[in-house]
Design an enzyme around this catalytic site. Structure first.
Site, PDB file in Angstrom:
ATOM      1  N   GLU A 232       0.833  -1.211   0.000  1.00 17.79           N
ATOM      2  CA  GLU A 232       0.000   0.000   0.000  1.00 17.79           C
ATOM      3  C   GLU A 232       0.868   1.263   0.000  1.00 17.79           C
ATOM      4  O   GLU A 232       0.611   2.205   0.744  1.00 17.79           O
ATOM      5  CB  GLU A 232      -0.955  -0.005   1.210  1.00 17.79           C
ATOM      6  CG  GLU A 232      -1.942  -1.155   1.156  1.00 17.79           C
ATOM      7  CD  GLU A 232      -3.002  -1.099   2.251  1.00 17.79           C
ATOM      8  OE1 GLU A 232      -2.700  -0.630   3.357  1.00 17.79           O
ATOM      9  OE2 GLU A 232      -4.135  -1.523   1.975  1.00 17.79           O
TER      10      GLU A 232
ATOM     11  N   GLU B  49      -6.285  -7.752  -1.171  1.00 18.29           N
ATOM     12  CA  GLU B  49      -6.869  -7.840   0.170  1.00 18.29           C
ATOM     13  C   GLU B  49      -8.375  -7.616   0.060  1.00 18.29           C
ATOM     14  O   GLU B  49      -8.820  -6.487  -0.148  1.00 18.29           O
ATOM     15  CB  GLU B  49      -6.264  -6.793   1.112  1.00 18.29           C
ATOM     16  CG  GLU B  49      -4.801  -7.019   1.392  1.00 18.29           C
ATOM     17  CD  GLU B  49      -4.245  -6.074   2.468  1.00 18.29           C
ATOM     18  OE1 GLU B  49      -5.036  -5.400   3.164  1.00 18.29           O
ATOM     19  OE2 GLU B  49      -3.006  -6.026   2.591  1.00 18.29           O
TER      20      GLU B  49
END
Ligand SMILES: *[C@@H]1O[C@H](CO)[C@@H](O)[C@H](O)[C@H]1NC(C)=O
Ligand SMILES: *[C@@H]1O[C@H](CO)[C@@H](O)[C@H](O)[C@H]1NC(C)=O
Length: 662
Positions: A198, A279
């Site tokens: 991320e 995710e």
């Protein structure tokens, strides 16, 4: 002739038995292996065959090694074909330049047998995605960074800064050659690696994600003969392609809802490439002092089905959350910069409301996933039967037999006593091969001080993270009874907090400040990482406005060899912590999984047979500690509780987690 067909069909629908179908490895590799996971068109191809990547996340460092196979079998039996795990740098290089990939002698060594994990995954018919960081977030201590990195001045975490990249390079040059042998095209299970994590969200006024940093990481993979697919993950809607290198890495999406919107954005950024959710947040993690987070099984089923039928590949985060054993939990810092006032520690349980509970039991989500995968997988492979569960036992109540008060612990069992003019952060102590103290507690002791009546102690800056103050061995700071107490003295929120130490005069007194590291932040802004020291370090300590100097510093790391050899035990006489309490659990048969019910205790740490199990706090939401059978043995098992405030006389056991509404 009709009957057998019907029987087969019924079996297939009811239990998902798919005996005649090939395994994943039979289907994808029986003709030899010529190419790995390919993302050069709008769908994945593995070794020349169309592939839908259906993965589940399970972190090896959150599951006892003795249960890796059990959890992987359950993952495979849900119809998934891939397991995904992060790799935790802080565990594999616990001291500067000292590596452990199992048998390395570190405290966590039993969790670190990465090669065994990869071999087991392949034996259980699973492919593997590795998210090797260096930064992993994962709600794990310091996002996977080793705390000794903090000892370097001006460390530029997650940037091209030289010192940081020097350490990343040494780590990757050690880790990646081990992993390279287990790549799919070398006959192993690894089909993809994720680079960083991320990274796109590292975007704010004063900083933009550095593409040069991603390129330097890319080169380390290439130089270490990593040839499988490299990916990054971010929310495409929030961060576009800021956290990736288009054309070099495949960008994947992280999301909990609205998959179509994220996919549309991803297709716009990256046309003609496969869609994948790295995710899919099927549940969520917990902070101490909050309510237990849950996500509705039917809602999650609906979103999962929308992802599968879009169609896209997907990794369920978490398929099996597991446990933040010992001191390994992470924390958040909110928007506060360095001062720790917005600190929020993550619970010991990382159950995550996931398809497999913390102790490996099935939930509705598990069966929803299995049903949808059997229905929607375009490639039909063999789905194993759902494995039996491990039994859970509530062992009989045991009594506390012995205690060591903190003052005796310091006097008779201190592992080191470091003389220091000023208070310093635990990471800066010259112990552990000059890597400092990573975990546990640190005591700042001032001896032989004359306290006038109503002397006020003042701690400069914020406490990192909790402090218990004793005068002549008697605790004088308040207990943590409700979450509102976190606003008072002894916790991180107050700056320059004060406490009246004594109402009468005391000559030649000893003042002990026991400070607990309740977990380092696992994420945040670039500028926050290099300030996450633990202990007392933000300012000086004062008694009635006189600066105190000349400290004795005692680190309490709870290393196995120390906890197992304590000498100052005596019979239990009091319930006033801080103190260690000892109980013995006798098991006559093979041990079973159990949970320790901590509801009658206040706050502290539990250690079983020398293994730090985890932290507890009655403020909740978590009220019990999962104690897996592999940590127990037939015969006598030692259980030590380090209680900060007020102990109970007994320990009781239960068969499941207990969540309290905060
Ligand atoms: C692979 O998937 C693509 C896209 O769905 C499809 O067009 C193609 O026919 C598939 N190939 C095989 C061999 O099934
Ligand atoms: C912390 O990191 C930031 C960003 O890399 C840097 O600007 C700052 O100088 C660092 N602070 C210290 C005290 O090293």
């Amino acid at each position: 002739m009709v009957l057998p067909l019907l029987v087969t069909l019924t079996l297939l629908l009811s239990s998902g038995t798919t005996q005649n179908l090939p395994t994943n490895y039979e289907y994808y590799t029986s003709g030899g292996i010529s190419s790995g996971l390919n993302a050069d068109q709008s769908y994945f191809v593995l070794n020349g065959k169309n592939f839908s990547l259906y993965s589940g996340a399970m972190h090896y460092f959150r599951v006892p090694r003795g249960y890796w196979r059990d959890r992987l079998q359950k993952l495979r039996a849900a119809g998934l074909n891939t397991v995904e795990t992060y790799i935790a740098w802080n565990l594999h290089e616990p001291e500067n330049g000292v590596f452990d990939f199992g048998e390395g002698g570190s405290e966590m060594e039993d969790f670190l047998h990465l090669e065994e994990l990869l071999t087991t995954a392949k034996e259980e018919d699973l492919f593997v995605i590795l998210r090797s960081g260096p930064y992993i977030c994962a709600e794990y201590n310091f996002g996977g960074f080793p705390s000794w990195l903090l000892r370097e001045e001006r460390m530029g975490f997650r940037t091209t800064e030289e010192t940081y990249m020097k350490y990343v390079t040494r780590y990757f040059n050690t880790l990646l050659p081990i992993l390279a042998k287990y790549q799919f095209t070398k006959g192993g299970p690894i089909i993809a690696f994720q680079v960083e994590n991320e990274y796109g969200n590292q975007e704010y006024q004063t900083f933009l994600p550095q593409k040069e940093y991603l390129e330097e990481l890319h080169q380390l993979f290439v130089q270490n003969s990593i040839v499988e697919l490299l990916v990054t993950s971010d929310s495409p809607l929030s961060h576009q392609d800021k956290g990736t290198l288009p054309g070099v890495f495949l960008q994947t999406a992280n999301l909990g809802a609205s998959p179509e919107k994220q996919f549309e954005k991803l297709l716009e950024l990256q046309p003609n490439r496969p869609l994948m959710v790295m995710e899919f947040w099927i549940g969520w993690f917990d902070f101490w002092g909050n309510d237990h987070a849950t996500r509705d099984a039917n809602t999650m089923k609906g979103i999962y089905e929308r992802i599968l039928t879009y169609p896209a590949s997907v990794n369920i985060y978490m398929f099996h959350g597991g446990t933040n054993f010992g001191f390994t939990n992470g924390a958040s810092l909110g928007n506060t910069l360095f001062d720790n006032s917005g600190f929020e520690p993550i619970t010991t349980s990382y159950d995550y409301d996931s398809p497999l509970t913390e102790s490996g039991d099935y939930t509705d989500k598990y069966f929803n996933i299995r049903e949808l995968l059997i229905q929607h997988s375009p490639v039909k492979t063999y789905t194993p039967d759902v494995p039996n569960l491990n039994p859970k036992i509530a062992y009989p109540v045991i009594s506390i037999e012995k205690e060591i008060l903190l003052s005796n612990l310091i006097q008779y069992d201190a592992p080191y006593v470091i003389e220091s003019e000023n208070v310093v952060a635990m990471e800066k102590l010259d112990i552990n091969g000059n890597s400092g103290q990573s975990y546990g507690y640190i005591v700042y002791r001032k001896e032989n001080v004359d306290l006038a009546a109503n002397t006020v102690l003042k701690i400069g800056g914020h406490i990192c993270d909790t402090a218990v103050v004793s005068v002549n061995g008697v605790r004088v700071s308040p207990s943590l009874e409700t979450k509102n107490d976190l606003d008072g003295f002894g916790f991180w929120r107050l700056a320059d907090s004060t406490l009246v130490l004594t109402t009468d005069e005391k000559k030649g007194a000893t003042v002990d400040i026991l400070v607990e590291n309740w977990g380092r932040i696992n994420g945040g802004k670039i500028t926050q990482y290099n300030q996450t020291f633990k202990g007392l370090w933000q300012g000086d300590v004062y008694l009635n406005d006189n600066r105190v100097s000349g400290w004795k510093i005692i680190p309490l790391e709870f290393k196995k060899s120390w906890t197992n050899n304590l000498e100052a035990w005596s019979s239990k006489t009091s319930s006033l912590g801080p103190a260690l309490y000892y109980a013995s659990l006798e098991i006559s048969d093979e041990p079973s999984d159990t949970y320790i019910d901590m509801r009658s205790w206040t706050k502290g740490l539990v250690v079983v047979n020398g293994i730090p199990l985890g932290k507890y706090a009655k403020i909740g939401p978590q009220q019990a500690l999962y104690l897996p059978a592999p940590f127990l043995k037939k015969g006598y098992n030692s259980i030590i509780v380090f209680e900060h405030y007020k102990s109970a006389d007994q320990l009781s056991f239960t068969t499941g987690q207990i969540w309290k509404t905060a």
